[in-house]
Design a protein around this motif. Structure first.
Motif, PDB file in Angstrom:
ATOM      1  N   ALA A 283      41.973  51.770  24.115  1.00 54.43           N
ATOM      2  CA  ALA A 283      40.746  52.126  24.837  1.00 54.43           C
ATOM      3  C   ALA A 283      40.983  52.246  26.334  1.00 54.43           C
ATOM      4  CB  ALA A 283      39.654  51.105  24.545  1.00 54.43           C
ATOM      5  N   ILE A 284      41.831  51.381  26.886  1.00 57.18           N
ATOM      6  CA  ILE A 284      42.005  51.411  28.344  1.00 57.18           C
ATOM      7  C   ILE A 284      43.420  51.853  28.736  1.00 57.18           C
ATOM      8  CG2 ILE A 284      40.237  49.631  28.660  1.00 57.18           C
ATOM      9  CD1 ILE A 284      42.484  47.649  29.303  1.00 57.18           C
ATOM     10  N   HIS A 285      44.093  52.525  27.806  1.00 61.32           N
ATOM     11  CA  HIS A 285      45.411  53.107  28.095  1.00 61.32           C
ATOM     12  C   HIS A 285      46.419  52.060  28.523  1.00 61.32           C
ATOM     13  CE1 HIS A 285      43.215  56.789  27.682  1.00 61.32           C
ATOM     14  NE2 HIS A 285      42.427  56.469  28.676  1.00 61.32           N
ATOM     15  N   GLY A 286      46.577  51.094  27.655  1.00 57.07           N
ATOM     16  CA  GLY A 286      47.580  50.059  27.917  1.00 57.07           C
ATOM     17  C   GLY A 286      46.964  48.819  28.535  1.00 57.07           C
ATOM     18  N   ILE A 287      47.460  47.673  28.061  1.00 56.65           N
ATOM     19  CA  ILE A 287      46.927  46.418  28.618  1.00 56.65           C
ATOM     20  C   ILE A 287      47.765  45.937  29.798  1.00 56.65           C
ATOM     21  CG2 ILE A 287      45.963  45.664  26.410  1.00 56.65           C
ATOM     22  CD1 ILE A 287      48.347  43.598  26.322  1.00 56.65           C
ATOM     23  N   THR A 288      48.955  46.514  29.944  1.00 61.02           N
ATOM     24  CA  THR A 288      49.836  46.014  31.002  1.00 61.02           C
ATOM     25  C   THR A 288      49.733  46.853  32.263  1.00 61.02           C
ATOM     26  OG1 THR A 288      51.623  47.311  30.062  1.00 61.02           O
ATOM     27  CG2 THR A 288      51.532  44.978  29.467  1.00 61.02           C
TER      28      THR A 288
ATOM     29  N   ALA B 220      49.569  35.793  30.063  1.00 58.70           N
ATOM     30  CA  ALA B 220      49.158  37.031  30.731  1.00 58.70           C
ATOM     31  C   ALA B 220      49.949  37.235  32.015  1.00 58.70           C
ATOM     32  CB  ALA B 220      47.667  36.977  31.043  1.00 58.70           C
ATOM     33  N   LEU B 221      50.178  36.117  32.734  1.00 56.04           N
ATOM     34  CA  LEU B 221      50.938  36.167  33.992  1.00 56.04           C
ATOM     35  C   LEU B 221      50.363  37.272  34.883  1.00 56.04           C
ATOM     36  CD1 LEU B 221      54.264  35.593  32.114  1.00 56.04           C
ATOM     37  CD2 LEU B 221      52.985  33.930  33.460  1.00 56.04           C
ATOM     38  N   LYS B 222      51.165  38.028  35.565  1.00 55.45           N
ATOM     39  CA  LYS B 222      50.617  39.120  36.371  1.00 55.45           C
ATOM     40  C   LYS B 222      50.688  40.441  35.604  1.00 55.45           C
ATOM     41  CE  LYS B 222      51.923  37.270  40.944  1.00 55.45           C
ATOM     42  NZ  LYS B 222      50.766  37.520  41.813  1.00 55.45           N
ATOM     43  N   LYS B 223      51.073  40.348  34.329  1.00 56.41           N
ATOM     44  CA  LYS B 223      51.379  41.573  33.594  1.00 56.41           C
ATOM     45  C   LYS B 223      50.165  42.264  32.983  1.00 56.41           C
ATOM     46  CE  LYS B 223      56.039  40.228  32.168  1.00 56.41           C
ATOM     47  NZ  LYS B 223      56.938  40.057  31.007  1.00 56.41           N
ATOM     48  N   VAL B 224      49.148  41.485  32.603  1.00 55.14           N
ATOM     49  CA  VAL B 224      48.048  42.041  31.823  1.00 55.14           C
ATOM     50  C   VAL B 224      46.863  42.367  32.740  1.00 55.14           C
ATOM     51  CG1 VAL B 224      46.443  41.573  29.929  1.00 55.14           C
ATOM     52  CG2 VAL B 224      48.797  40.714  29.818  1.00 55.14           C
ATOM     53  N   LYS B 225      46.263  43.522  32.494  1.00 48.27           N
ATOM     54  CA  LYS B 225      45.086  43.915  33.264  1.00 48.27           C
ATOM     55  C   LYS B 225      43.964  42.897  33.068  1.00 48.27           C
ATOM     56  CE  LYS B 225      45.901  48.849  32.629  1.00 48.27           C
ATOM     57  NZ  LYS B 225      45.515  49.994  31.763  1.00 48.27           N
ATOM     58  N   PHE B 226      43.280  42.601  34.153  1.00 42.73           N
ATOM     59  CA  PHE B 226      42.176  41.669  34.088  1.00 42.73           C
ATOM     60  C   PHE B 226      41.102  42.167  33.121  1.00 42.73           C
ATOM     61  CE2 PHE B 226      38.283  39.771  36.057  1.00 42.73           C
ATOM     62  CZ  PHE B 226      38.587  38.466  35.744  1.00 42.73           C
ATOM     63  N   SER B 227      40.859  43.469  33.134  1.00 35.72           N
ATOM     64  CA  SER B 227      39.836  44.033  32.242  1.00 35.72           C
ATOM     65  C   SER B 227      40.210  43.798  30.781  1.00 35.72           C
ATOM     66  CB  SER B 227      39.663  45.523  32.511  1.00 35.72           C
ATOM     67  OG  SER B 227      40.928  46.167  32.437  1.00 35.72           O
ATOM     68  N   ALA B 228      41.499  43.975  30.452  1.00 35.07           N
ATOM     69  CA  ALA B 228      41.945  43.774  29.072  1.00 35.07           C
ATOM     70  C   ALA B 228      41.721  42.326  28.646  1.00 35.07           C
ATOM     71  CB  ALA B 228      43.428  44.129  28.941  1.00 35.07           C
ATOM     72  N   LEU B 229      42.065  41.427  29.550  1.00 32.70           N
ATOM     73  CA  LEU B 229      41.937  40.003  29.236  1.00 32.70           C
ATOM     74  C   LEU B 229      40.468  39.619  29.065  1.00 32.70           C
ATOM     75  CD1 LEU B 229      44.255  37.984  28.980  1.00 32.70           C
ATOM     76  CD2 LEU B 229      43.697  37.154  31.255  1.00 32.70           C
TER      77      LEU B 229
ATOM     78  N   GLU C 195      50.486  50.373  41.807  1.00 33.96           N
ATOM     79  CA  GLU C 195      50.375  51.018  43.111  1.00 33.96           C
ATOM     80  C   GLU C 195      49.282  52.082  43.103  1.00 33.96           C
ATOM     81  OE1 GLU C 195      51.778  50.162  45.965  1.00 33.96           O
ATOM     82  OE2 GLU C 195      52.467  48.491  44.740  1.00 33.96           O
ATOM     83  N   LYS C 196      49.390  52.971  42.102  1.00 39.15           N
ATOM     84  CA  LYS C 196      48.474  54.111  42.030  1.00 39.15           C
ATOM     85  C   LYS C 196      47.026  53.701  41.870  1.00 39.15           C
ATOM     86  CE  LYS C 196      51.202  57.914  40.104  1.00 39.15           C
ATOM     87  NZ  LYS C 196      51.501  58.595  38.842  1.00 39.15           N
ATOM     88  N   THR C 197      46.807  52.750  40.994  1.00 39.87           N
ATOM     89  CA  THR C 197      45.435  52.490  40.582  1.00 39.87           C
ATOM     90  C   THR C 197      44.831  51.316  41.348  1.00 39.87           C
ATOM     91  OG1 THR C 197      46.151  50.923  38.913  1.00 39.87           O
ATOM     92  CG2 THR C 197      45.974  53.240  38.252  1.00 39.87           C
ATOM     93  N   LYS C 198      45.497  50.961  42.408  1.00 40.96           N
ATOM     94  CA  LYS C 198      45.096  49.758  43.127  1.00 40.96           C
ATOM     95  C   LYS C 198      43.591  49.690  43.369  1.00 40.96           C
ATOM     96  CE  LYS C 198      46.801  46.954  46.926  1.00 40.96           C
ATOM     97  NZ  LYS C 198      47.586  46.950  48.167  1.00 40.96           N
ATOM     98  N   PHE C 199      43.004  50.807  43.699  1.00 39.12           N
ATOM     99  CA  PHE C 199      41.594  50.755  44.063  1.00 39.12           C
ATOM    100  C   PHE C 199      40.674  51.229  42.955  1.00 39.12           C
ATOM    101  CE2 PHE C 199      43.992  51.222  47.997  1.00 39.12           C
ATOM    102  CZ  PHE C 199      43.599  50.066  48.632  1.00 39.12           C
ATOM    103  N   THR C 200      41.224  51.514  41.796  1.00 38.52           N
ATOM    104  CA  THR C 200      40.336  52.051  40.775  1.00 38.52           C
ATOM    105  C   THR C 200      40.302  51.218  39.493  1.00 38.52           C
ATOM    106  OG1 THR C 200      42.135  53.482  40.084  1.00 38.52           O
ATOM    107  CG2 THR C 200      40.491  54.442  41.538  1.00 38.52           C
ATOM    108  N   ILE C 201      41.245  50.331  39.337  1.00 39.47           N
ATOM    109  CA  ILE C 201      41.234  49.507  38.127  1.00 39.47           C
ATOM    110  C   ILE C 201      41.067  48.038  38.528  1.00 39.47           C
ATOM    111  CG2 ILE C 201      42.703  48.598  36.276  1.00 39.47           C
ATOM    112  CD1 ILE C 201      43.658  51.293  35.712  1.00 39.47           C
TER     113      ILE C 201
END
Lengths: 472, 472, 472
Positions: free
Chosen positions: A423-428, A145-154, A435-441
């Motif tokens: 479902a979550i518009h991409g896992i990466t 996963a490294l830093k590439k995958v969203k925590f929610s996806a994982l 930058e954009k979603t820093k406070f929302t995802i």
């Protein structure tokens, strides 16, 4: 006074010792998940704090998902050999609020009863051992996963993983009513169920990562760099080595002479593989290979011996470890050729390759005397020990099971991650969207928590308490 | 089903508990070798990554050399009381490929059978316990290697060490057919066999280092500086303390009431020595002595109590610990006067001095009731407990054994390191030769792997895989 | 040969297993004290090396003060239900130099004999388990010392603490002759005896700190800032989690099926609380809460379940954990409003609040079948499980005990710290006096021992050995 409800394990001192040993083994395995987090920061640098919170999360998630249903889907009596019955007592969440004495507080888990393994483990003991094993398996998957995958996806993937993906191979191979077990397949402590299957699940995830990276126009996957942090890397191998003291010997599911033999085969393979990797790498470069190769050498030996630690002699374990060096170096070379993924922690060369290789070696190195001692008396001698036709048949069974399981785990994993991606518009996490979603995802965003460059966020913290962090 | 081959330990629940306890103790001791690596980086700074790979290597090497022959040379029935028979079953590499039920899978190791210690340990259990003990002993020896000794020299020395140097004192004192054991000498958990003997071997190595440094024209040995790394130093003392929970109490080789007493004497001595070192050091400087003295205080207490933890009362353990403070400070002062060697981690003041002192105290503090409980009923009361003539005789035996073992270990170690030095043209790395031979001699060269200043070598790493590192 | 003096635990294989399990649990708890030191540097930064030497000191002090008298004041037969008899065999320092077979080497500790708990623990086993518990309790108290309290003050306080302050609640609630125990109060593994009481003692110390800060003209207490050190924080939660594997399940004081259930309730509560804290914090900020909240989430769950881990079903444990999230966030908000103290490590929101809450939940969630399995058959079902009037009565008893103990511990703690303050002219280190008294008061002064910026003091060290450090 000893309450009546627990007499069942007390009237048999062997059962008592078996339970005591296996719960200690479970504790040792439990340590391994977070140890994988230390392995990541040890190899990738302390800024990979995501790795730490990730492995803490996996430890917690494994326990409750396995308790809710995952233990049953893997280890309850199977439905047609395919999947454990989720309704089998004690049932969901280990009986939930049931105070009934049948199930958790008394009684022996069916497959460890006298008609099957005969080691008398309680439901709680066996649950803890297997939940810890499932946990560390997903920790291995997650190293890609490294830093590439969203925590929610994982996180969502892990819930599915502990419900069905880890559980199917376990139900097929470790459950005495599973179809591959009944066919004669054996995998002592999880060369396939744990290591190679983790590789297959990881492959599904890196493939989805690549699909998303490619759709963003990348020509090759962003490669993650190695930054060795010597203290943490050493701590990780210490904890993993200690964990394997529970992982393989605990898989005897009993405490007897063979447990000690399994410690010995495990440690001899680790030592031999360590020396082998260091020697062959030194031959290549005429330089001391350093900590990174030392650690991977030990791991390679531990992984290779895992599927057959309880079936082989110390001499065979030593030979298997020595093979580990060339195998690891070849695997590292092979997998590093592909630029559509990045695997700096070595899921593929160590766990996928080492696990599959070790599993195949069952048909070559098994000695029936050792297999019998670990409770697998039906396993024939290997080809190198006069097994002949029976060994060839065993080889066919193991390879068949290997292929089936790798395909199944890859397929279900990919289907799962693909649905999550939709479902979550991409896992990466793209640089931009990060930058954009820093406070929302709920991406892991622990940058201030570096070890070697601590940043003071106590003022923010005090504000945290009273109101949400301001959207600067 | 419980296989027949392992019934032997199952038909006796005491034996089962003994094996379970001693294998857990073995695991705890196993941790200590790498913990010594953390002790080194904790005291010398994180750039001493050599220390980490060194202790990982020792852990692995100990296991396989002890398996090949070292366990037998120490613990098999001796030839004339001098050395264990290397051909005794199970023989080389714990039986190698033998699947015979005699030896590893069944049967009890001869010296733990009912004619000797009577604790019923399997060959595997006893092997693991003693291999871990040998491993940590050499880790202690190796703390004087620092960055000065070639890795190849240390590795070759370690193979000899685990074959014969560690093994002779063990065969003489711990083996019930050893000549010093039969003379009545006792050393509970290794004040001499482990700690003081490690000092003697270390002395041989520093002497060879000095001979080489002197021949290069140095007036005194290059002194290594202390750089405390608080986190790692604390982790090391935690792991060592936990390890000693196995080291001393495991030496009962059984699980009974006395195991708990030994935990207590061990921990009381550690606590008392800690307080004693801190108090006397504070009296000297009127400053808090800091973490370095705290850690050495605990270690001094643990080392002193080691040879007699199973022979003394809690009160005596407390007194012995209190003596640790002045003894450590005097030892530190004494050994720091010599400028022909450098011993920043304290092999001589802690392990050589503390081990020898504790061994001598057997003849003063032993109480027969405690010695009996740990299986040493022939040991007389000490001089302070009315032992009189018998205690004086015991003192003579212990001191005789101490001198003999220190001389023997020093002599064999020096002969070994001298031969190695001849063979590889010096055991030390000169500044100059280090530069020149950087890419041709397997000196540990882990500079890029610093913890607090990580250097990216991932590109090199990727190249590593395909071709040797370019000789820039 | 197995010596006669230890036959007593050997003639009963259940007793043997109970002792083996509880001493392993004691070892796991023993680790927790220094783990609290890692928690402090993990949350406050590596310059808090005082935290490390502090927890090392506490570990040592706990063992010897508990051995001298503290074990007896807590666990010997009580005088009027109020305090254990300090003269009860084996007496001071666990019998001191007594080699008598009554007491330590043979016999079972009275309260674990067949008339009471019936689990057959030896005096040594029970001592080690409880000394480790006392040790970690004071480690919790000490997290409010930060850099503010003189080391001498803390040390003197700890001696009193292990003699009487920790011991009274233990004597009242855990000792089967204690007045609250006889009234029917239960506190499984120390929600009150350990966690909430630590909060009360800590409150007494911060109150004295505030009195001294106020007298120096401060308007509010100097707030300590958070600086997360990710590696050490993760290591601390791993060690604490592992420690709790001994802490709660060891409190069964036996090895039986229920031990496994207690591991499960403990781990489920930790997992659920972790998820709950992360979820609710995320809802507040829409950001990943990070490692600090992850760790506190796990701790909150572990603390809440501690007083009733042996009384409830897995389902209840899960619910209790889920409540942990809102409770922790509310507690953090509440306690951060007060500016007259600083509690960055969370003694009050986690341990005081969580412990008190969990204790109260005994009257709601207990299921008699589980309580019986842990040896508490008199405990009625909780209000949520049809306990009705008996549960209400239990609620009254628990709340009464809670209030009494919190008041008593606060009062004795404050009296103690007030006397110490008078005796040594203040317990706090003012900036000014710190400068002035640097070389004359044993304040912890470990500034050179930072991890990430090591300072060389080897020259000073070499001088140290020969003469006191010069008063520059």
């Amino acid at each position: 006074m000893i309450p009546n409800v627990v007499v069942n394990i007390l009237n048999n001192y062997e059962y008592l010792a078996n339970n005591l040993w296996v719960v200690i083994a479970a504790l040792l395995i439990f340590i391994m998940t977070i140890a994988v987090g230390f392995l990541e920061i040890g190899e990738l640098g302390l800024e990979y704090t995501e790795s730490l919170i990730k492995t803490i999360t996996i430890t917690g998630t494994a326990i409750f998902v396995m308790a809710i249903v995952g233990f049953n889907t893997a280890f309850a009596p199977t439905i047609g050999g395919l999947i454990g019955n989720p309704f089998y007592a004690p049932g969901f969440l280990l009986g939930g609020f049931s105070g009934s004495v049948s199930g958790l507080l008394s009684g022996i888990w069916w497959s460890t009863g006298s008609s099957y393994f005969g080691t008398g483990l309680t439901t709680g003991t066996y649950f803890l051992f297997e939940a810890a094993s499932a946990s560390v398996t997903f920790a291995l998957v997650s190293v890609i996963a490294l830093k590439k995958v969203k925590f929610s996806a994982l996180f969502i993937f892990s819930v599915v993983y502990f419900t069905i993906i880890w559980n199917l191979p376990a139900a097929w191979i470790w459950n005495p009513s599973g179809w591959l077990y009944l066919m004669g397949m054996r995998d002592f402590a999880g060369g396939l169920v744990v290591h190679a299957a983790a590789g297959a699940a990881g492959l599904a995830i890196v493939y989805q990562i690549w699909r998303e990276e490619r759709s963003r126009g990348l020509k090759e996957s962003t490669q993650v760099k190695i930054k060795v942090s010597a203290g943490w890397l050493t701590l990780s191998i210490l904890l993993l080595w200690v964990g394997w003291f529970g992982f393989n010997p605990g898989s005897v599911l009993a405490f007897n002479s063979d447990v000690l033999v399994v410690v010995i085969t495990t440690f001899l393979a680790a030592s031999a593989s360590f020396i082998s990797v260091m020697f062959f790498k030194y031959m290549q470069t005429k330089e001391n290979p350093g900590l990174l190769y030392a650690v991977n050498g030990i791991l390679m030996g531990l992984v290779i011996i895992t599927p057959l630690a309880g079936f082989v002699s110390p001499g065979s374990a030593f030979i298997l470890g020595l093979i580990g060096g060339p195998l690891f170096l070849a695997g590292e070379k092979f997998f590093s050729r592909f630029k559509w993924f990045t695997d700096p922690v070595g899921l593929f060369p160590v766990h996928l390759l080492g696990g599959a290789f070790g599993l195949s070696m069952i048909a070559f190195f098994t000695q029936n005397a050792f297999a019998t001692a670990s409770g697998n008396s039906n396993l024939p001698n290997g080809l190198l020990f006069g097994g002949g036709f029976l060994a060839l048949k065993q080889l066919g069974i193991e390879e068949f099971g290997l292929v089936i399981v790798l395909i199944a785990v890859f397929a279900i994993s990919f289907a799962t991650i693909w649905i999550i991606s939709k479902a979550i518009h991409g896992i990466t996490v793209s640089e931009k969207s990060l930058e954009k979603t820093k406070f929302t995802i709920p991406v892991l965003n622990l940058a201030p928590e570096k070890d070697f460059e601590p940043v003071d966020f106590s003022e923010e913290k005090n504000e945290d308490i009273d109101k949400p962090v301001p959207k600067k």
